[in-house]
Write an enzyme that holds these catalytic residues in place. Structure first.
Site, PDB file in Angstrom:
ATOM      1  CB  ILE A   1      24.858 -52.871  27.769  1.00 15.41           C
ATOM      2  CG1 ILE A   1      26.178 -53.575  27.592  1.00 15.41           C
ATOM      3  CG2 ILE A   1      24.985 -51.525  27.009  1.00 15.41           C
ATOM      4  CD1 ILE A   1      26.700 -54.031  26.257  1.00 15.41           C
TER       5      ILE A   1
ATOM      6  CE1 TYR B   1      36.228 -60.408  22.918  1.00 13.63           C
ATOM      7  CE2 TYR B   1      37.689 -61.353  21.208  1.00 13.63           C
ATOM      8  CZ  TYR B   1      36.837 -60.371  21.660  1.00 13.63           C
ATOM      9  OH  TYR B   1      37.012 -59.275  21.035  1.00 13.63           O
ATOM     10  N   GLY B   2      35.920 -66.025  21.851  1.00 13.17           N
ATOM     11  CA  GLY B   2      35.609 -66.650  20.790  1.00 13.17           C
ATOM     12  C   GLY B   2      34.270 -67.197  20.540  1.00 13.17           C
TER      13      GLY B   2
END
Ligand SMILES: NC(=O)c1ccc[n+]([C@@H]2O[C@H](COP(=O)([O-])OP(=O)(O)OC[C@H]3O[C@@H](n4cnc5c(N)ncnc54)[C@H](OP(=O)(O)O)[C@@H]3O)[C@@H](O)[C@H]2O)c1
Length: 285
Positions: free
Chosen positions: A62, A151-152
């Site tokens: 993706i 990630y956050g």
């Protein structure tokens, strides 16, 4: 009424559970992941007993334009009315231990790709009287924790994208939903994250719980949901008074420091840092 769904991250722990729940209620599903073997096998397994053509596998990345274009082609053929942006890659560790390529890959996969895929699929979704985009975020998209800075950041971004787009499209046929699971028992969390979660008393859910919440939201439930009681409360409090909570994460910092397996990148020394050079401007008479 049954839906026709594009589900990214279909071969993962949460993706499989969502796929099973969708197929069980009669939806048609395009399963997307990068591994052709895995997604093909999953489609064969889940397709058993389902009507012919109900389950299709699509092996694409993706983060690549050609991958997203292939999803749009298949979604157009199958008149898809639902996109579940569920694919993501994990990231954990002190910021100094995360190299440039990793940081860029996490933001590309977990934030940029769902935004670009959503934009590319909107013309297909808008062909329906009612359509849905469901973005799978995380508790960490509203509560920053030591060890999850990158990630956050991606999940905070996905939540912001979901909220703004929900408001942007609210007078049209496309609903935008945001589901934020807490820690969930899948291969996404390696032994280091499991140890951190144990040390910090973080509770976790089975992926089926996340799938049940996803299906309930697709069926007309709330537009945003944070799973888990203490987590849902913590994210609300954090939204109101984030700096008040700053002192509450000592155990998390200790757990992060206790992780000795994290590679620490070398700090460049002054001697190896290139000296900036000034390029003289040309003068024109
Ligand atoms: N597990 C947790 O504790 C937890 C908690 C909160 C939120 N979440 C969120 O829940 C979602 C699902 O997580 P999970 O636990 O099911 O993760 P998982 O088991 O690691 O599955 C990740 C899925 O994403 C696919 N994927 C990754 N990169 C891709 C790419 N570039 N193109 C296409 N597919 C790609 C993987 O397949 P391939 O590798 O074959 O491509 C796999 O199907 C994620 O958005 C995650 O952030 C997870």
């Amino acid at each position: 009424m049954s839906a026709s769904v594009v589900l990214t991250g279909a071969t993962g722990g949460i993706g499989r559970a969502i796929a099973r729940a969708l197929i069980a209620r009669g939806d048609r599903v395009v399963l997307v992941s990068r591994s052709a073997d895995e997604v093909g096998l999953l489609a064969r397994q889940l397709g058993q007993g389902a009507p012919p053509g109900a389950v299709e596998a699509l092996a694409v990345d993706i983060t690549r334009a050609e991958g997203r274009a292939a999803i749009v082609r298949v979604a157009t053929e199958r008149r898809c009315d639902t996109l579940v942006n569920n694919a993501a890659i994990p990231s954990f560790g002190p910021i100094e231990a995360l190299d440039d390529a990793h940081v860029e890959a996490v933001i590309a996969t977990d934030l940029v790709a769902p935004m670009l895929l959503t934009r590319a699929l909107l013309p297909v979704l808008r062909l329906h009287r009612r359509a849905t985009v469901l973005n799978v975020g995380s508790t960490l998209g509203r509560l920053g924790l030591p060890g999850f800075s990158v990630y956050g950041a991606a999940k905070f971004g996905l939540r912001g994208f979901s909220e703004a787009l929900r408001r942007e499209l609210s007078d049209g046929p496309v609903r935008v939903l945001h589901l934020a699971p807490r820690a969930t028992r899948t291969a996404f969390n390696d032994a280091r994250v499991d140890a951190y979660n144990r040390a910090t008393g973080t509770r976790s859910d089975p992926p089926e719980r996340v799938a049940a919440a996803a299906v309930a939201m697709l069926d007309g439930g709330p537009a945003e949901r944070f799973l888990g009681f203490p987590e849902a409360l913590a994210v609300r409090l954090n939204g109101l008074v984030p700096t008040w909570l700053d002192g509450a994460f000592g155990t998390h910092r200790t757990a992060l420091r206790a992780d000795r397996t994290a590679p620490v990148l070398p700090t460049p020394t002054l001697a190896t840092t290139p000296t900036p050079t000034t390029i003289p401007l040309e003068t024109h008479e």
